[in-house]
Design a protein around this motif. Sequence first.
Motif, PDB file in Angstrom:
ATOM      1  N   MET A   1      -4.852  30.832 -44.630  1.00 15.80           N
ATOM      2  CA  MET A   1      -5.061  31.833 -44.845  1.00 15.80           C
ATOM      3  C   MET A   1      -6.315  32.513 -45.144  1.00 15.80           C
ATOM      4  O   MET A   1      -6.841  33.442 -45.078  1.00 15.80           O
ATOM      5  N   VAL A   2      -5.980  31.958 -47.042  1.00 14.11           N
ATOM      6  CA  VAL A   2      -7.298  32.263 -47.519  1.00 14.11           C
ATOM      7  C   VAL A   2      -8.892  32.289 -46.549  1.00 14.11           C
ATOM      8  O   VAL A   2      -9.729  33.874 -47.213  1.00 14.11           O
ATOM      9  N   VAL A   3      -9.514  31.709 -46.328  1.00 16.90           N
ATOM     10  CA  VAL A   3     -10.318  31.413 -45.647  1.00 16.90           C
ATOM     11  C   VAL A   3     -10.187  32.417 -44.454  1.00 16.90           C
ATOM     12  O   VAL A   3     -11.517  33.389 -44.137  1.00 16.90           O
ATOM     13  N   ASN A   4      -9.167  32.669 -43.990  1.00 13.36           N
ATOM     14  CA  ASN A   4      -9.514  33.432 -42.265  1.00 13.36           C
ATOM     15  C   ASN A   4     -10.041  34.890 -43.200  1.00 13.36           C
ATOM     16  O   ASN A   4     -10.572  36.279 -42.364  1.00 13.36           O
ATOM     17  N   HIS A   5      -9.001  35.468 -43.791  1.00 16.10           N
ATOM     18  CA  HIS A   5      -8.812  36.498 -44.416  1.00 16.10           C
ATOM     19  C   HIS A   5     -10.122  37.371 -45.266  1.00 16.10           C
ATOM     20  O   HIS A   5     -10.339  38.021 -45.555  1.00 16.10           O
ATOM     21  N   ALA A   6     -10.862  35.961 -45.919  1.00 16.65           N
ATOM     22  CA  ALA A   6     -11.891  36.538 -47.046  1.00 16.65           C
ATOM     23  C   ALA A   6     -13.048  36.788 -45.415  1.00 16.65           C
ATOM     24  O   ALA A   6     -13.563  37.372 -45.872  1.00 16.65           O
ATOM     25  N   GLY A   7     -12.716  35.711 -44.236  1.00 13.20           N
ATOM     26  CA  GLY A   7     -13.718  35.987 -43.248  1.00 13.20           C
ATOM     27  C   GLY A   7     -13.221  37.679 -43.075  1.00 13.20           C
ATOM     28  O   GLY A   7     -14.759  37.799 -42.384  1.00 13.20           O
ATOM     29  N   VAL A   8     -12.312  37.941 -42.471  1.00 14.09           N
ATOM     30  CA  VAL A   8     -12.631  39.159 -41.920  1.00 14.09           C
ATOM     31  C   VAL A   8     -12.749  40.208 -42.964  1.00 14.09           C
ATOM     32  O   VAL A   8     -13.347  41.300 -42.402  1.00 14.09           O
ATOM     33  N   ALA A   9     -12.568  40.056 -44.311  1.00 13.37           N
ATOM     34  CA  ALA A   9     -12.919  41.352 -44.949  1.00 13.37           C
ATOM     35  C   ALA A   9     -14.349  41.181 -45.219  1.00 13.37           C
ATOM     36  O   ALA A   9     -15.236  42.377 -45.831  1.00 13.37           O
ATOM     37  N   TRP A  10     -15.524  40.256 -45.618  1.00 14.47           N
ATOM     38  CA  TRP A  10     -16.357  39.777 -45.912  1.00 14.47           C
ATOM     39  C   TRP A  10     -18.085  39.605 -45.079  1.00 14.47           C
ATOM     40  O   TRP A  10     -18.785  39.924 -45.710  1.00 14.47           O
ATOM     41  N   LEU A  11     -17.105  39.286 -43.930  1.00 14.94           N
ATOM     42  CA  LEU A  11     -18.246  39.137 -43.534  1.00 14.94           C
ATOM     43  C   LEU A  11     -18.152  39.782 -42.362  1.00 14.94           C
ATOM     44  O   LEU A  11     -17.869  40.541 -41.881  1.00 14.94           O
ATOM     45  N   PRO A  12     -19.950  39.983 -42.140  1.00 18.00           N
ATOM     46  CA  PRO A  12     -20.172  40.976 -41.123  1.00 18.00           C
ATOM     47  C   PRO A  12     -19.433  40.493 -39.383  1.00 18.00           C
ATOM     48  O   PRO A  12     -19.387  39.378 -39.200  1.00 18.00           O
ATOM     49  N   ASP A  13     -18.988  41.479 -38.935  1.00 13.93           N
ATOM     50  CA  ASP A  13     -18.513  41.624 -38.001  1.00 13.93           C
ATOM     51  C   ASP A  13     -17.011  40.766 -38.218  1.00 13.93           C
ATOM     52  O   ASP A  13     -16.883  39.909 -37.018  1.00 13.93           O
ATOM     53  N   HIS A  14     -16.167  40.967 -39.255  1.00 10.09           N
ATOM     54  CA  HIS A  14     -14.771  40.247 -39.342  1.00 10.09           C
ATOM     55  C   HIS A  14     -15.096  38.101 -38.968  1.00 10.09           C
ATOM     56  O   HIS A  14     -14.261  38.032 -38.707  1.00 10.09           O
ATOM     57  N   GLY A  15     -16.636  38.106 -39.229  1.00  5.46           N
ATOM     58  CA  GLY A  15     -17.134  36.563 -38.735  1.00  5.46           C
ATOM     59  C   GLY A  15     -17.076  36.074 -37.920  1.00  5.46           C
ATOM     60  O   GLY A  15     -16.719  35.109 -37.064  1.00  5.46           O
TER      61      GLY A  15
END
Length: 406
Positions: free
Chosen positions: A32-46
């Motif tokens: 869960m933490v990995v997914n939400h961090a990717g959605v929030a921090w990465l370009p185009d939501h990962g």
Amino acid sequence: MYRARVATADVPHSARHWAELDLLRALAGALMVVNHAGVAWLPDHGERGGLDGALTFVGSLAPVLFFTVTGIGRGIQSAPGGASRPFRAPLLTAFILTLADATLWLSPTRHLGMDFLGFIALSTVVVEIVNRTRWPAAVAAVSALVCLLLRYVVAPRVGLRLGTGVAAQGLNLLVGKTALIATSYPICPWLAYPLFGSLVGRFAARHADRIRATRGRCASVLAVTAAVGLGLCVVMYQHHATFFRWGAMSFAYCILGFAAVLAGISLVLAVVRGASAGAIGALSLPGLASFVLVPVHYAVIAGLHPESLMRPGVTFPLALLVLVPVVFGASRWIDRRMKALASHRRPLPTVILLTTTVALLFQIARADGPLPLRLVTQLLACGLFAFLSPRRASRMPTPLPSNQVV
């Protein structure tokens, strides 16, 4: 509903306590933490692919594991010999989860909705009803199959006309053909996971000694089965199948979800077999802590802004190595503080906590509260589990992550 009474001596208490459950919660929480961090921090939501995109996508399997763990826990407790409980207990659980869920979608213009905690509330009640039938295992299996058939056989073939009316929205909430506003998890096919989990839990309780004596063999069998499922997913991917779960889950993703569940169970069985008690405790996430993890990880992810520092395939994985332990540590600490306060069993703090939570929800509904207010309200709802039922706090239903950062 009727459920046969069986003496509690038939299944010892030890058969209903599994370290694997807390490890599965930890695995789901990390995803869960990995997914939400990717959605929030990465370009185009990962979604650009590469290692970062792969991590974000794998993290999206967190709700599958969370739903299944909820069913496993209730299946273990409801197996013959499990302690019976009044129906008000799951209703209380569902009420608290619904309060917490409302913090994610409630607004001045939206007074009805259901996100992941609301679906957990629904799942809790449904699984409890199934467990109280005369043949709970058969009912759970048939119900799970019906969920899959409604979503992937009936809905695509009957040409449902899904409009904006109440009846159309209710029908779509059931079959999950298209996405609905403020409803992340339609009943079909998502309910199949907790129902499947209840079957796993009942089987584990009945055959606890045999499974524990052959954890390595069981882990190997499940790993091979999961590999077959993943191989099928690879074939579907090569034939351009879509792996998508937001709003309306694709068939390919549904298969991937069941394969991930088997792989996760295989992994935790192997860990419990080979790791020390101290290592297992360090890796585990108790039930209440897994609930606290939801607002804690939202707050930490929203409070940090490392987007400008991200380098493809390097920075994000390193950031996760710090982020996951920090979130887990904070969640466990809050879990311990809540349980310590609740151990006094004084009624006044419970009344104050419940009143404050409801009052803040009314404020959010009236003025569309900001994210910090919503997370504080959800954290207060976590406390309700400890204060209203301290003994059940460690085995409460596990929450599910949202597919979006609020």
